[in-house]
Design an enzyme around this catalytic site. Sequence first.
Site, PDB file in Angstrom:
ATOM      1  N   LEU A   1       0.872  -1.147   0.067  1.00  0.00           N
ATOM      2  CA  LEU A   1       0.056   0.029   0.163  1.00  0.00           C
ATOM      3  C   LEU A   1       0.885   1.201   0.088  1.00  0.00           C
ATOM      4  O   LEU A   1       2.111   1.186   0.212  1.00  0.00           O
ATOM      5  CB  LEU A   1      -1.037  -0.048   1.170  1.00  0.00           C
ATOM      6  CG  LEU A   1      -1.866  -1.258   1.154  1.00  0.00           C
ATOM      7  CD1 LEU A   1      -2.468  -1.369   2.473  1.00  0.00           C
ATOM      8  CD2 LEU A   1      -3.078  -0.738   0.154  1.00  0.00           C
ATOM      9  N   PRO A   2       0.578   2.476  -0.332  1.00  0.00           N
ATOM     10  CA  PRO A   2       1.103   3.746  -0.695  1.00  0.00           C
ATOM     11  C   PRO A   2       1.769   4.213   0.602  1.00  0.00           C
ATOM     12  O   PRO A   2       3.031   4.678   0.520  1.00  0.00           O
ATOM     13  CB  PRO A   2       0.218   4.673  -1.137  1.00  0.00           C
ATOM     14  CG  PRO A   2      -1.064   3.780  -1.653  1.00  0.00           C
ATOM     15  CD  PRO A   2      -1.137   2.555  -0.922  1.00  0.00           C
TER      16      PRO A   2
ATOM     17  N   THR B   1       6.427   0.352   1.807  1.00  0.00           N
ATOM     18  CA  THR B   1       7.486   1.191   2.322  1.00  0.00           C
ATOM     19  C   THR B   1       6.641   2.281   3.563  1.00  0.00           C
ATOM     20  O   THR B   1       6.345   3.110   2.984  1.00  0.00           O
ATOM     21  CB  THR B   1       8.461   2.086   1.311  1.00  0.00           C
ATOM     22  OG1 THR B   1       8.677   0.871   0.361  1.00  0.00           O
ATOM     23  CG2 THR B   1       9.423   2.628   2.228  1.00  0.00           C
TER      24      THR B   1
ATOM     25  N   LYS C   1      15.525  -0.205   4.241  1.00  0.00           N
ATOM     26  CA  LYS C   1      14.655   0.138   2.958  1.00  0.00           C
ATOM     27  C   LYS C   1      14.879   1.766   2.875  1.00  0.00           C
ATOM     28  O   LYS C   1      15.134   1.933   1.906  1.00  0.00           O
ATOM     29  CB  LYS C   1      13.407  -0.302   3.063  1.00  0.00           C
ATOM     30  CG  LYS C   1      12.473   0.316   1.941  1.00  0.00           C
ATOM     31  CD  LYS C   1      12.692  -0.062   0.672  1.00  0.00           C
ATOM     32  CE  LYS C   1      11.987   0.571  -0.264  1.00  0.00           C
ATOM     33  NZ  LYS C   1      12.324   0.289  -1.781  1.00  0.00           N
TER      34      LYS C   1
ATOM     35  N   LYS D   1       7.756  10.640  -0.505  1.00  0.00           N
ATOM     36  CA  LYS D   1       7.182  10.176   0.951  1.00  0.00           C
ATOM     37  C   LYS D   1       8.478   9.509   1.408  1.00  0.00           C
ATOM     38  O   LYS D   1       8.703   9.674   2.786  1.00  0.00           O
ATOM     39  CB  LYS D   1       6.104   9.015   0.479  1.00  0.00           C
ATOM     40  CG  LYS D   1       5.786   8.315   1.765  1.00  0.00           C
ATOM     41  CD  LYS D   1       5.083   6.975   1.467  1.00  0.00           C
ATOM     42  CE  LYS D   1       5.687   5.898   0.660  1.00  0.00           C
ATOM     43  NZ  LYS D   1       5.667   4.579   0.654  1.00  0.00           N
TER      44      LYS D   1
END
Length: 296
Positions: free
Chosen positions: A66-67, A97, A172, A247
């Site tokens: 998901l975003p 992420t 990440k 983001k």
Amino acid sequence: MTQKVAFIGLGNMGGPMAKNLIKAGFAVTVYDLNKDVMADLAKAGATTADQATQAVSDADFVISMLPNGAIVKSLYTGSNGLIDHLKKDVLVIDSSTIAADDARYVAKACEMKGIAMIDAPVSGGVAAAQAGSLTFICGGEKDHYDRAQAVLQAMGKNIFHAGASGAGQVAKICNNMLLAIHMIGTAEALNMGAQQGLDPAVMSDIMKASSGNNWSLQVYNPYPNVMDNVPSSNGYQGGFMTDLMSKDLGLSQELAAKSKSATPLGALATQLYQIHQAAGQGKKDFSSILEMLQND
Ligand code: NAD
């Protein structure tokens, strides 16, 4: 017995990842807010669900892609959140992420219900998602990581255990800050060479055989028509949106502040991607940062 996987979030990454699970023989039930991507997955052999809660009710594994963290938290722990609809022996794998703190928050909420969860963000981009060659960077208990191997191997080639819950997200975010920095640097170098009349394809070959070689040059060239099958040769459509890179850079700066780490290039990269976003380029692939340099 065929194992059941519920897959939530079928965008640029989640769609091809779910297709690889179907190819590997898992029984996959999918859910996304976007009905078009659900129809595409149904054609590939997935069962579609009308609600996320319906998709997960008898799943052995739940994977979300998901975003952002707010969406992940709301999906699992919001009102009518998934954690109240899962089998007790399920393994939850969130590959979005998101901030390490958000990952830990959801994992803790799961733990309190006796449910196992790991964070498993990915690196590799859409081409690797399609090819089943993603890198998974996991955080959580080793037992849960071991249990995740069967599903992760169907979607990825390199699978790492970075440490405890949230550690996958930390690794990440460090990686993506570096990615943004070398993408901008690659775009600057190619643009300057092209302004001097050099062929960007020849420039790319030279730098790939020289000390400037990097992933952006090797597999994700930002200059249009140097490489096939990359967003820059397709109007910067698909791939990894500038909104998502922005983001991730925001998360890197939160982490830098929290850990008192000096990240001057990460801070500059964050600003450059925010400028690009503010210019209305958020939906384009992040390699379109080259266009910002050209327009300037
Ligand atoms: P995307 O925007 O293409 O896909 C996200 C999907 O989630 C969309 O289909 C959207 O409809 C769906 N969605 C949003 N809210 C939902 C909800 N509440 N319930 C169900 N579905 C919902 O994004 P993407 O490029 O696939 O990226 C997904 C995640 O993977 C992000 O966290 C991103 O940072 C990360 N990531 C992306 C790439 C890449 O190259 N695109 C690479 C590595 C990691």
